[in-house]
Design a protein around this motif. Structure first.
Motif: not given
Length: 267
Positions: A64-80
């Motif tokens: 899985i390729k995840i670009p960190l483009t969404e501003s949520f605090g710092p630019y962040k993504a979560i895989l859960e």
């Protein structure tokens, strides 16, 4: 020659022991994708709507390729983890978590953090790394020990310092024992005493033996087995001796034969 053979034998057994553990995650290699938009089965991705399947994988055909483009605090993504990847773990047991990752952008990925959580979102263990930006695969791995026999989940948090950061994840593993050590003894009792025709039977497909009629657990082990007046018919199997933590076993008012072994009787 004897020394060489002995050394080879030791290496063989070490290899078998080291690599024989089962990955408790389903779809940990991220090979199975479904839905629309497509995402890896048994996993969910938060605050990263433009993630994608990639063949740039470290294990198998996909990652899985995840670009960190969404501003949520710092630019962040979560895989859960979701669904069957939220796993009932044993109490007081050590497990190993690992995930492979690779930074594929020039923008800085500040951190990859794995959170091991138990019911209610209580943190059991947290580990972080600062991902090298060298385009090579790396692994975040650590051991953790549970305190309770309960459902556990995993969050993998990715953070960056700005737009353009991108990271690939693959080969997620949770190694250790998930099957309750008393489960096989209970199944032996079920099979030996015509469990399918008990008044209140067990669903052997339910991995959580705490849901089985008459079973009371303490720290994940059988403390009390109460199958009184439940139409048990047949011999008591020897496997009952494996219920080493039981302090009370109640089988009266059934049609069973044999005796509970002395070594298995509550002290």
């Amino acid at each position: 020659m004897i020394k060489s053979s002995l050394a080879l034998l030791i290496v063989f057994f070490w290899s078998v022991f080291s690599f024989s553990q089962t990955n408790l995650f389903e779809n940990g290699s991220l090979e199975n994708w479904s839905g629309s938009p497509e995402k890896p089965s048994n996993w969910d991705i938060l605050t990263a709507p433009s993630f994608s399947k990639t063949t740039d994988a470290n294990d198998g055909g996909f990652a899985i390729k995840i670009p960190l483009t969404e501003s949520f605090g710092p630019y962040k993504a979560i895989l859960e983890t979701i669904g069957t990847n939220n796993i009932e773990l044993l109490a007081n047991t050590t497990y190993t978590f690992s995930v492979d990752y690779k930074v594929t952008s020039t923008a800085t990925v500040q951190g990859i953090t794995a959170y091991i959580l138990r019911d209610g979102g209580i943190q059991v263990k947290t580990e972080s790394q600062n991902p090298p930006e060298d385009g090579a695969w790396h692994t975040l791995t650590f051991d953790f020990t549970t305190s309770f026999a309960t459902e556990h989940s995993v969050d993998i948090e990715l953070t960056a310092n700005g737009v353009g950061a991108e990271i690939i994840l693959d080969n997620l593993k949770l190694l250790g024992e998930a099957t309750n050590p008393d489960r096989e003894a209970l199944i032996a009792i079920y099979n030996s005493t015509d469990g399918a025709n008990w008044d209140t039977t067990w669903d052997l497909n339910d991995e959580n033996i705490d849901n089985w009629h008459g079973v009371t657990l303490s720290s994940g082990r059988v403390l009390w087995l109460n199958l009184r007046a439940n139409n048990l018919q047949g011999p008591i199997p020897n496997e009952i001796g494996d219920l080493t933590e039981a302090t009370r076993i109640t089988f009266d008012n059934n049609k069973i034969t044999g005796n509970i072994p002395e070594s298995s009787k509550p002290q």
